[in-house]
Structures are given as structure tokens and as C-alpha cells.
Design a protein around this motif. Structure first.
Motif, PDB file in Angstrom:
ATOM      1  N   ALA A  15       0.928  -1.364   0.236  1.00 19.65           N
ATOM      2  CA  ALA A  15       0.203   0.013  -0.400  1.00 19.65           C
ATOM      3  C   ALA A  15       0.852   1.468   0.103  1.00 19.65           C
ATOM      4  O   ALA A  15       0.312   2.152  -0.705  1.00 19.65           O
ATOM      5  N   THR A  16       1.542   1.473   0.511  1.00 20.77           N
ATOM      6  CA  THR A  16       2.751   2.513   0.571  1.00 20.77           C
ATOM      7  C   THR A  16       3.781   2.670  -0.724  1.00 20.77           C
ATOM      8  O   THR A  16       3.804   3.687  -0.770  1.00 20.77           O
ATOM      9  N   LEU A  17       3.600   1.674  -1.890  1.00 15.86           N
ATOM     10  CA  LEU A  17       4.219   1.339  -2.771  1.00 15.86           C
ATOM     11  C   LEU A  17       3.095   2.375  -3.301  1.00 15.86           C
ATOM     12  O   LEU A  17       3.585   3.061  -4.605  1.00 15.86           O
ATOM     13  N   LEU A  18       1.988   1.374  -3.732  1.00 16.02           N
ATOM     14  CA  LEU A  18       1.314   2.445  -4.656  1.00 16.02           C
ATOM     15  C   LEU A  18       0.988   3.184  -4.671  1.00 16.02           C
ATOM     16  O   LEU A  18       1.117   4.645  -5.085  1.00 16.02           O
ATOM     17  N   CYS A  19       0.948   4.292  -3.316  1.00 11.33           N
ATOM     18  CA  CYS A  19       0.863   5.211  -2.220  1.00 11.33           C
ATOM     19  C   CYS A  19       1.224   6.317  -2.913  1.00 11.33           C
ATOM     20  O   CYS A  19       1.390   7.470  -3.433  1.00 11.33           O
ATOM     21  N   ALA A  20       2.923   5.882  -3.231  1.00 11.80           N
ATOM     22  CA  ALA A  20       3.861   6.639  -3.162  1.00 11.80           C
ATOM     23  C   ALA A  20       3.991   6.603  -4.711  1.00 11.80           C
ATOM     24  O   ALA A  20       4.130   7.889  -5.452  1.00 11.80           O
ATOM     25  N   LEU A  21       3.929   6.067  -5.471  1.00 10.72           N
ATOM     26  CA  LEU A  21       3.577   5.418  -6.928  1.00 10.72           C
ATOM     27  C   LEU A  21       2.598   6.735  -7.638  1.00 10.72           C
ATOM     28  O   LEU A  21       2.526   7.442  -8.427  1.00 10.72           O
ATOM     29  N   TRP A  22       1.637   6.596  -7.065  1.00  9.79           N
ATOM     30  CA  TRP A  22       0.219   7.273  -7.405  1.00  9.79           C
ATOM     31  C   TRP A  22       0.408   9.586  -7.584  1.00  9.79           C
ATOM     32  O   TRP A  22       0.099   9.735  -8.355  1.00  9.79           O
ATOM     33  N   PHE A  23       1.499   9.285  -7.184  1.00 12.62           N
ATOM     34  CA  PHE A  23       2.161  10.916  -6.939  1.00 12.62           C
ATOM     35  C   PHE A  23       3.596  10.930  -8.318  1.00 12.62           C
ATOM     36  O   PHE A  23       3.574  12.046  -8.285  1.00 12.62           O
ATOM     37  N   VAL A  24       4.178  10.054  -8.564  1.00  8.79           N
ATOM     38  CA  VAL A  24       4.946  10.225  -9.078  1.00  8.79           C
ATOM     39  C   VAL A  24       3.937  10.744 -11.274  1.00  8.79           C
ATOM     40  O   VAL A  24       2.894   9.699 -11.357  1.00  8.79           O
ATOM     41  N   PRO A  25       4.580  11.846 -11.424  1.00  6.91           N
ATOM     42  CA  PRO A  25       4.419  13.048 -12.781  1.00  6.91           C
ATOM     43  C   PRO A  25       3.948  11.793 -13.674  1.00  6.91           C
ATOM     44  O   PRO A  25       5.090  10.652 -14.091  1.00  6.91           O
ATOM     45  N   SER A  26       2.781  11.861 -14.790  1.00  5.36           N
ATOM     46  CA  SER A  26       3.065  10.429 -15.834  1.00  5.36           C
ATOM     47  C   SER A  26       3.948  11.250 -16.881  1.00  5.36           C
ATOM     48  O   SER A  26       3.959  12.972 -16.781  1.00  5.36           O
ATOM     49  N   ALA A  27       4.668  11.075 -18.063  1.00  7.94           N
ATOM     50  CA  ALA A  27       5.218  11.311 -18.530  1.00  7.94           C
ATOM     51  C   ALA A  27       4.902  11.531 -20.386  1.00  7.94           C
ATOM     52  O   ALA A  27       5.260  10.950 -20.892  1.00  7.94           O
ATOM     53  N   ASN A  28       3.838  11.787 -20.293  1.00 12.67           N
ATOM     54  CA  ASN A  28       3.024  12.303 -22.177  1.00 12.67           C
ATOM     55  C   ASN A  28       3.904  13.339 -22.426  1.00 12.67           C
ATOM     56  O   ASN A  28       4.114  14.832 -21.616  1.00 12.67           O
ATOM     57  N   ALA A  29       4.158  12.715 -23.727  1.00 17.47           N
ATOM     58  CA  ALA A  29       4.682  13.566 -24.708  1.00 17.47           C
ATOM     59  C   ALA A  29       4.365  14.356 -25.873  1.00 17.47           C
ATOM     60  O   ALA A  29       4.671  15.680 -26.299  1.00 17.47           O
TER      61      ALA A  29
END
Length: 104
Positions: A15-29
Motif C-alpha cells: 500500500a505504501t508503494l502504491l501510494c508513493a507511485l500515485w504521486f509520480v507524474p506521468s510523462a506524456n510527450a
């Protein structure tokens, strides 16, 4: 550590890993729409010159290039890497089940 706490710790870590990944911005080109600037912000003459040069080069090339367009659609490394990690994960699961049944 008791065996009852182990699944709880695993679930908490996941759950901690998923919450941390939630805030990683997407890299749309590509942009979803036109770029927005503040109404009072006027671009400098240098920025305007660079934009004109880039526009002229794009028109001269004849093809419309997009951000992050490398022209390569070779997905072989991604398919091979995904297959390796999928096999490795399946191996760990099989090893875990076998170990549980033998009572280690």
C-alpha cells in the motif's frame, strides 16, 4: 515475528508503494491543449526568434515531428525484459508454494 503479522506487513508495504507511485507524474510527450501562459507574461525577443527558427525548420523538413518522437518502434527489449521478470516472479511464487507445502 509471528506469522500473523507477516501478511499485514506485506500489505502495508504494498500500500505504501502504491501510494508513493500515485504521486509520480506521468510523462506524456504531447500536450492536451494549447499552452497557457499568464496574460501579463510577454515572451522575450530571444524566445520569439527561437520559435520562428523552429517553425521554419519544421516547415522546411516537410514532416510534422512530435515531442519524443524517435521514429523507432522497436519493442524487443521491453518484451524480453517483461518476459524475464514475469518468469522470475512465477518462479518465486512456485518456490514459495512448494516451500509452504513441505513445511519449511
Amino acid at each position: 515475528m509471528s506469522s500473523a503479522r507477516r501478511p499485514l506487513l506485506t500489505a502495508t508495504a504494498a500500500a505504501t508503494l502504491l501510494c508513493a507511485l500515485w504521486f509520480v507524474p506521468s510523462a506524456n510527450a504531447t500536450a492536451d491543449g494549447p499552452a497557457r501562459t499568464a496574460p501579463s507574461a510577454n515572451p522575450s525577443p530571444q524566445v520569439m526568434t527561437q520559435a520562428r527558427v523552429a517553425s521554419a525548420q519544421a516547415a522546411a523538413s516537410g514532416s510534422e515531428t512530435r515531442l519524443a518522437d524517435t521514429g523507432s518502434f522497436d519493442t524487443t527489449p521491453y518484451v524480453l525484459g517483461g518476459t524475464v521478470f514475469l518468469t522470475l516472479g512465477a518462479g518465486f511464487v512456485a518456490y514459495s508454494i512448494r516451500r509452504e507445502r513441505l513445511g519449511f
